[in-house]
Scaffold this motif. Structure first.
Motif, PDB file in Angstrom:
ATOM      1  N   PRO A 187     159.921 -45.270  44.530  1.00 26.63           N
ATOM      2  CA  PRO A 187     160.631 -44.667  45.666  1.00 26.63           C
ATOM      3  C   PRO A 187     159.668 -44.271  46.772  1.00 26.63           C
ATOM      4  O   PRO A 187     158.462 -44.122  46.553  1.00 26.63           O
ATOM      5  CB  PRO A 187     161.289 -43.434  45.022  1.00 26.63           C
ATOM      6  CG  PRO A 187     160.371 -43.079  43.891  1.00 26.63           C
ATOM      7  CD  PRO A 187     159.813 -44.377  43.382  1.00 26.63           C
ATOM      8  N   ASP A 188     160.213 -44.080  47.947  1.00 25.32           N
ATOM      9  CA  ASP A 188     159.431 -43.621  49.087  1.00 25.32           C
ATOM     10  C   ASP A 188     159.360 -42.089  49.030  1.00 25.32           C
ATOM     11  O   ASP A 188     160.353 -41.407  49.266  1.00 25.32           O
ATOM     12  CB  ASP A 188     160.086 -44.083  50.386  1.00 25.32           C
ATOM     13  CG  ASP A 188     159.261 -43.699  51.615  1.00 25.32           C
ATOM     14  OD1 ASP A 188     158.181 -43.099  51.433  1.00 25.32           O
ATOM     15  OD2 ASP A 188     159.701 -43.998  52.737  1.00 25.32           O
ATOM     16  N   HIS A 189     158.175 -41.579  48.700  1.00 30.57           N
ATOM     17  CA  HIS A 189     158.011 -40.142  48.531  1.00 30.57           C
ATOM     18  C   HIS A 189     157.576 -39.442  49.818  1.00 30.57           C
ATOM     19  O   HIS A 189     157.172 -38.273  49.771  1.00 30.57           O
ATOM     20  CB  HIS A 189     156.986 -39.849  47.432  1.00 30.57           C
ATOM     21  CG  HIS A 189     157.487 -40.116  46.048  1.00 30.57           C
ATOM     22  ND1 HIS A 189     158.730 -39.712  45.613  1.00 30.57           N
ATOM     23  CD2 HIS A 189     156.898 -40.752  44.998  1.00 30.57           C
ATOM     24  CE1 HIS A 189     158.892 -40.075  44.355  1.00 30.57           C
ATOM     25  NE2 HIS A 189     157.811 -40.719  43.960  1.00 30.57           N
ATOM     26  N   THR A 190     157.642 -40.124  50.954  1.00 31.95           N
ATOM     27  CA  THR A 190     157.149 -39.536  52.197  1.00 31.95           C
ATOM     28  C   THR A 190     157.838 -38.214  52.496  1.00 31.95           C
ATOM     29  O   THR A 190     157.179 -37.188  52.756  1.00 31.95           O
ATOM     30  CB  THR A 190     157.372 -40.513  53.368  1.00 31.95           C
ATOM     31  OG1 THR A 190     156.702 -41.744  53.093  1.00 31.95           O
ATOM     32  CG2 THR A 190     156.832 -39.917  54.661  1.00 31.95           C
ATOM     33  N   GLU A 191     159.165 -38.212  52.456  1.00 32.64           N
ATOM     34  CA  GLU A 191     159.908 -36.990  52.748  1.00 32.64           C
ATOM     35  C   GLU A 191     159.630 -35.922  51.705  1.00 32.64           C
ATOM     36  O   GLU A 191     159.468 -34.739  52.034  1.00 32.64           O
ATOM     37  CB  GLU A 191     161.402 -37.286  52.810  1.00 32.64           C
ATOM     38  CG  GLU A 191     162.248 -36.076  53.163  1.00 32.64           C
ATOM     39  CD  GLU A 191     163.738 -36.400  53.214  1.00 32.64           C
ATOM     40  OE1 GLU A 191     164.512 -35.568  53.710  1.00 32.64           O
ATOM     41  OE2 GLU A 191     164.122 -37.494  52.749  1.00 32.64           O
ATOM     42  N   ALA A 192     159.549 -36.335  50.427  1.00 36.32           N
ATOM     43  CA  ALA A 192     159.289 -35.372  49.356  1.00 36.32           C
ATOM     44  C   ALA A 192     157.924 -34.715  49.538  1.00 36.32           C
ATOM     45  O   ALA A 192     157.779 -33.488  49.372  1.00 36.32           O
ATOM     46  CB  ALA A 192     159.359 -36.075  48.005  1.00 36.32           C
ATOM     47  N   VAL A 193     156.919 -35.506  49.876  1.00 34.45           N
ATOM     48  CA  VAL A 193     155.571 -34.959  50.060  1.00 34.45           C
ATOM     49  C   VAL A 193     155.549 -33.957  51.204  1.00 34.45           C
ATOM     50  O   VAL A 193     154.959 -32.862  51.101  1.00 34.45           O
ATOM     51  CB  VAL A 193     154.569 -36.106  50.321  1.00 34.45           C
ATOM     52  CG1 VAL A 193     153.225 -35.546  50.781  1.00 34.45           C
ATOM     53  CG2 VAL A 193     154.387 -36.946  49.070  1.00 34.45           C
ATOM     54  N   GLU A 196     157.302 -30.748  50.104  1.00 36.64           N
ATOM     55  CA  GLU A 196     156.500 -29.997  49.142  1.00 36.64           C
ATOM     56  C   GLU A 196     155.344 -29.292  49.840  1.00 36.64           C
ATOM     57  O   GLU A 196     154.977 -28.161  49.482  1.00 36.64           O
ATOM     58  CB  GLU A 196     155.976 -30.934  48.048  1.00 36.64           C
ATOM     59  CG  GLU A 196     157.063 -31.418  47.101  1.00 36.64           C
ATOM     60  CD  GLU A 196     156.558 -32.435  46.100  1.00 36.64           C
ATOM     61  OE1 GLU A 196     157.388 -32.971  45.334  1.00 36.64           O
ATOM     62  OE2 GLU A 196     155.344 -32.693  46.065  1.00 36.64           O
ATOM     63  N   GLN A 197     154.775 -29.922  50.857  1.00 35.59           N
ATOM     64  CA  GLN A 197     153.712 -29.276  51.623  1.00 35.59           C
ATOM     65  C   GLN A 197     154.241 -28.040  52.346  1.00 35.59           C
ATOM     66  O   GLN A 197     153.586 -26.990  52.382  1.00 35.59           O
ATOM     67  CB  GLN A 197     153.119 -30.265  52.620  1.00 35.59           C
ATOM     68  CG  GLN A 197     152.310 -31.381  51.974  1.00 35.59           C
ATOM     69  CD  GLN A 197     151.840 -32.429  52.970  1.00 35.59           C
ATOM     70  OE1 GLN A 197     152.297 -32.457  54.112  1.00 35.59           O
ATOM     71  NE2 GLN A 197     150.932 -33.289  52.538  1.00 35.59           N
ATOM     72  N   LEU A 198     155.448 -28.158  52.907  1.00 40.91           N
ATOM     73  CA  LEU A 198     156.055 -27.006  53.573  1.00 40.91           C
ATOM     74  C   LEU A 198     156.350 -25.895  52.568  1.00 40.91           C
ATOM     75  O   LEU A 198     156.183 -24.705  52.881  1.00 40.91           O
ATOM     76  CB  LEU A 198     157.343 -27.436  54.282  1.00 40.91           C
ATOM     77  CG  LEU A 198     157.166 -28.374  55.477  1.00 40.91           C
ATOM     78  CD1 LEU A 198     158.521 -28.839  55.999  1.00 40.91           C
ATOM     79  CD2 LEU A 198     156.374 -27.691  56.584  1.00 40.91           C
ATOM     80  N   LEU A 199     156.786 -26.276  51.365  1.00 42.94           N
ATOM     81  CA  LEU A 199     157.049 -25.278  50.331  1.00 42.94           C
ATOM     82  C   LEU A 199     155.768 -24.543  49.956  1.00 42.94           C
ATOM     83  O   LEU A 199     155.751 -23.297  49.868  1.00 42.94           O
ATOM     84  CB  LEU A 199     157.636 -25.972  49.098  1.00 42.94           C
ATOM     85  CG  LEU A 199     157.721 -25.126  47.819  1.00 42.94           C
ATOM     86  CD1 LEU A 199     158.604 -23.908  48.031  1.00 42.94           C
ATOM     87  CD2 LEU A 199     158.248 -25.977  46.657  1.00 42.94           C
ATOM     88  N   GLY A 282     162.273 -24.789  47.819  1.00 45.29           N
ATOM     89  CA  GLY A 282     162.285 -24.872  46.357  1.00 45.29           C
ATOM     90  C   GLY A 282     163.529 -25.583  45.838  1.00 45.29           C
ATOM     91  O   GLY A 282     163.454 -26.404  44.911  1.00 45.29           O
ATOM     92  N   GLN A 283     164.673 -25.286  46.429  1.00 48.21           N
ATOM     93  CA  GLN A 283     165.909 -25.969  46.019  1.00 48.21           C
ATOM     94  C   GLN A 283     165.848 -27.454  46.336  1.00 48.21           C
ATOM     95  O   GLN A 283     166.350 -28.279  45.560  1.00 48.21           O
ATOM     96  CB  GLN A 283     167.114 -25.320  46.709  1.00 48.21           C
ATOM     97  CG  GLN A 283     167.490 -23.959  46.171  1.00 48.21           C
ATOM     98  CD  GLN A 283     168.771 -23.420  46.789  1.00 48.21           C
ATOM     99  OE1 GLN A 283     169.466 -24.127  47.525  1.00 48.21           O
ATOM    100  NE2 GLN A 283     169.084 -22.168  46.495  1.00 48.21           N
TER     101      GLN A 283
END
Length: 371
Positions: A187-193, A196-199, A282-283
């Motif tokens: 999957p494309d984890h760009t948005e997830a990364v 997570e950095q903002l979190l 977190g959610q």
């Protein structure tokens, strides 16, 4: 108009041979056509249990047309009625195929055994369909409420497994053969990364808010570095030590998180740009982790199903163990969102049949107990 391509003899080699269940279905139908009265010995299946439309239509016809006199075997009149009824659902049925079914049946008295084979393969198809639907839902980006949809699909699959377990009670120690699922499309984890950095940055800026997201685990992160930094933050807040980008970076060094060549300056910049709230990000991370867990669970069950050596008993055990992963993260999701829906009813635990217990036996034990 171009002519339709004709099937070359060599093309027949590309047609896969029928699976064993196809022959079991033929044997069962042949037994019922030969001895219609054996339909009463067949339990646990319906027309939907068969793998082909023709077999399903024929079984439905046999179940519907009144059988001939019990003292007689099947006669021409009854067979003609069955054929006519079956052809209402499938025009491909022929008299010759009915006779072929009778001929290929080894023993009509083995009809219950053939039916059990048909039921077992139908159970496999039901579990496979549920697992495929679960995986599809986990990847459907058009869903307005993806988590709830995925959890509903997991519940539906669990109910199928429970229903099958009632007919094929799992045996202790009978685990499915280990089969690694095929690699999923990365999957494309760009948005997830980015999220997570903002979190991590927001939690570093507001460490007191870590208390409100204890339902988030390091395994919920997509990158090992992010999971490690989250553990660093959790450790500092648990020790009630100062938490800021520099202290988190130092803790990361003590844990060996920078040994892979990570740039300390990049880590500092990552932790210095807070946005929004810790609970919100977190959610988002937990939702992504839940969907990934559902995908892994579905693909693992699909792998079990594809291995034809796994029996229904083993499929029940494997599916239940896999679905337990979703149950665990579901509990954390409910804590995170404050939503605890009513529990679905579960069937009573299935146990092996024991010796019959009679009223007389209870009475006798009671009398002995009072002596």
């Amino acid at each position: 108009m171009p002519s339709s391509p004709e099937l070359d003899e060599n093309d027949l080699d590309t047609i896969p041979p029928p699976q064993p269940v196809f022959h079991a279905e033929q044997a069962l139908l042949g037994a019922l056509l030969l001895d219609p009265h054996r339909l009463g010995d067949v339990t646990g299946i319906s027309a939907d249990s068969f793998s082909t439309a023709a077999h399903a239509a024929l079984f439905a016809a046999i179940s519907t047309v009144p059988p001939p006199d019990p003292a007689e075997h099947a006669n021409t009149t009854w067979l003609n009625k069955v054929l006519a009824k079956g052809r209402e659902q499938n025009r491909g049925l022929t008299v010759s195929y009915l006779h072929d079914l009778i001929q290929v049946c080894p023993w009509s008295r083995h009809a219950p055994a053939y039916a059990r084979m048909v039921e077992a393969e139908h159970a496999r198809r039901r579990i496979r369909a549920g697992a495929e639907q679960l995986v599809q839902s986990a990847h459907d980006v058009s869903l307005p409420h993806p988590v709830q949809t995925v959890l509903d699909e997991a519940d539906a699959l669990a109910m199928v497994v429970d229903d099958i377990a009632a007919r094929f009670p799992p045996r202790a120690g009978v685990l499915p053969r280990t089969a690694a699922p095929p690699p999923a499309i990365a999957p494309d984890h760009t948005e997830a990364v980015q999220e997570e950095q903002l979190l991590l940055a927001t939690a570093t800026a507001h460490p007191a808010d870590m208390e409100s997201v204890q339902w988030l685990f390091p395994d919920d992160f997509t990158l090992p570095l992010h999971a490690g930094l989250w553990q660093c933050l959790a450790t500092l807040t648990r020790r009630r030590e100062p938490a800021d980008p520099v202290t988190v970076l130092w803790e990361a060094q003590q844990r060996g998180l920078l040994d892979d060549g990570s740039d300390p300056g990049e880590v500092l910049r990552l932790l210095a740009e807070p946005v929004g709230s810790v609970e919100h990000w977190g959610q988002r991370a937990l939702q992504r982790s839940l969907l990934a867990t559902a995908d892994n669970t579905g693909r693992r069950i699909e792998a079990y199903v594809r291995d034809l050596a796994n029996t229904p008993f083993q499929l029940v055990v494997g599916a239940r163990r896999s679905l337990a992963d979703i149950s665990s993260i579901r509990t954390r999701w409910q804590r995170a969102t404050g939503t605890v829906p009513p529990q679905r009813p579960r069937p009573a635990h299935t146990t092996r049949a024991g010796p019959p217990t009679t009223t007389a036996a209870h009475t006798a034990r009671s009398v002995r107990a009072t002596r």
